[in-house]
Scaffold this active site. Structure first.
Site, PDB file in Angstrom:
ATOM      1  N   GLY A  14      43.927 -15.605 -43.498  1.00 11.17           N
ATOM      2  CA  GLY A  14      43.946 -14.911 -44.947  1.00 11.17           C
ATOM      3  C   GLY A  14      44.746 -13.642 -45.010  1.00 11.17           C
ATOM      4  N   SER A  15      45.921 -13.621 -44.186  1.00 11.75           N
ATOM      5  CA  SER A  15      46.909 -12.659 -44.362  1.00 11.75           C
ATOM      6  C   SER A  15      48.289 -12.916 -45.280  1.00 11.75           C
ATOM      7  CB  SER A  15      47.281 -12.386 -42.818  1.00 11.75           C
ATOM      8  OG  SER A  15      47.593 -13.105 -42.232  1.00 11.75           O
ATOM      9  N   SER A  17      48.236 -12.011 -48.537  1.00 14.68           N
ATOM     10  CA  SER A  17      47.883 -11.176 -49.536  1.00 14.68           C
ATOM     11  C   SER A  17      46.974 -10.091 -48.987  1.00 14.68           C
ATOM     12  CB  SER A  17      47.847 -11.716 -50.764  1.00 14.68           C
ATOM     13  OG  SER A  17      46.700 -12.525 -50.605  1.00 14.68           O
ATOM     14  N   GLY A  18      46.640  -9.218 -50.033  1.00 15.00           N
ATOM     15  CA  GLY A  18      45.522  -8.378 -49.934  1.00 15.00           C
ATOM     16  C   GLY A  18      45.111  -7.399 -48.701  1.00 15.00           C
ATOM     17  N   ILE A  19      43.769  -7.667 -48.261  1.00 11.37           N
ATOM     18  CA  ILE A  19      43.434  -7.000 -46.904  1.00 11.37           C
ATOM     19  C   ILE A  19      44.159  -7.474 -45.849  1.00 11.37           C
ATOM     20  CG2 ILE A  19      41.328  -6.420 -45.687  1.00 11.37           C
ATOM     21  CD1 ILE A  19      39.799  -6.073 -48.226  1.00 11.37           C
ATOM     22  N   GLY A  20      44.003  -8.792 -45.728  1.00 11.73           N
ATOM     23  CA  GLY A  20      44.466  -9.621 -44.658  1.00 11.73           C
ATOM     24  C   GLY A  20      46.012  -9.094 -44.382  1.00 11.73           C
ATOM     25  N   SER A 146      31.758  -8.071 -46.540  1.00 21.07           N
ATOM     26  CA  SER A 146      31.973  -7.502 -47.924  1.00 21.07           C
ATOM     27  C   SER A 146      30.520  -6.674 -48.165  1.00 21.07           C
ATOM     28  CB  SER A 146      32.146  -8.661 -48.958  1.00 21.07           C
ATOM     29  OG  SER A 146      31.724  -7.992 -50.150  1.00 21.07           O
ATOM     30  N   TYR A 159      28.573 -16.222 -52.433  1.00 19.76           N
ATOM     31  CA  TYR A 159      29.400 -15.429 -51.734  1.00 19.76           C
ATOM     32  C   TYR A 159      28.775 -14.240 -50.988  1.00 19.76           C
ATOM     33  CZ  TYR A 159      32.997 -11.853 -50.858  1.00 19.76           C
ATOM     34  OH  TYR A 159      33.944 -11.147 -50.234  1.00 19.76           O
TER      35      TYR A 159
END
Length: 269
Positions: A14-15, A17-20, A146, A159
């Site tokens: 999951g890289s 975008s965002g945190i990844g 999270s 979630y």
């Protein structure tokens, strides 16, 4: 500080975008060989090319980790490129796109889908990469959870429990891999400035008649979220934590759930 990560082989799920993406950038800057992953091939290529321009040794591995075929495709690309993975960061995840977030309106099939894209997706990569770590007697597995997995809310029936399972997964796997040279830990972010949070702040401001004043929205949200640090977190805050846990210098931390949340999780742990 030299984190002694040079030439370690990293897979960050999951890289795109965002945190990844932030984690991948930071680890690449530390001299690692990085596999970036995502389902959106266009965004994934943007991250890959950005890192390549800095001189990083980077490979893009697309695939939907919620399926056996997608996970195998991504893992095969990584193994073909680098011969093995030393550091696995299970960041990929998410929740149902269904806007009916009531515990009684969200279809139960969506609960299963969310668990699949978070917990089972991580399990697929663990099965693919950890045996090689055991053979080499060194490795790192890091789950990204999270705050929703620690502090349940009324509106995240799928979630929050899935992210809580990620924390449980880390502790259990750390015990299963005792004395192998592999550590397994979790990083639990709080409120982090990603595209998703920015979209939320825009909507929050508009709903209250503040136009596009996202700074005002952020200030309002910060006052009510229970944080003891007076700012919204940045993706780099998560990347720093991951890099330390991934490094040889973090070898005495195992089974840990590291809260990187500005003090927002009000509990003893």
């Amino acid at each position: 500080m030299d984190l002694e990560l040079r030439d370690k082989r990293v897979f960050v799920s999951g890289s795109s975008s965002g945190i990844g993406a932030g984690i991948a950038r930071y680890l690449a800057a530390e001299g690692t060989q990085v596999v970036v992953h995502g389902r959106n091939t266009e965004r994934l290529e943007l991250v890959r090319s950005e890192l390549a321009e800095t001189g990083a040794d980077v490979v893009a591995a697309p695939g939907d980790l919620a399926t056996d075929e997608g996970a195998e495709h991504a893992a095969s690309i990584a193994l073909e490129a680098f011969g093995g993975i030393d550091i696995l960061v299970n960041n990929a995840g998410g929740s149902s796109p269904d806007h009916r977030k009531s515990w009684f309106d969200l279809p139960l099939g969506e609960w299963s889908a969310t668990y699949e894209m978070n917990v089972v997706a991580a399990g697929r990569l663990i099965h693919r990469f950890v045996p090689g770590m055991r053979e080499r007697q060194w490795g790192r597995v890091i789950q990204i959870s999270s705050a929703a997995g620690i502090i349940p809310t009324s509106g995240q029936p799928d979630y929050g429990p899935a992210k809580a399972a990620m924390i449980n997964l880390s502790m259990g796997l750390s015990k299963a891999l005792a004395a192998t040279g592999i550590t397994v830990n979790t990083v639990t972010p709080g409120m982090i400035m990603t595209e998703g949070l920015m979209n939320f702040l825009r909507a929050f401001a508009a709903k209250r008649g503040w136009g596009e004043d996202t700074d005002r929205a952020a200030e309002y949200v910060l006052k009510g979220c229970g944080q003891t640090v007076d700012r919204i977190g940045q993706v780099e805050d998560i990347a720093y934590a991951v890099a330390f846990l991934a490094s040889p210098k973090g070898s005495f931390l195992n089974g840990v759930n590291l809260h990187v949340d500005g003090g927002g999780t009000q509990s003893i742990y």
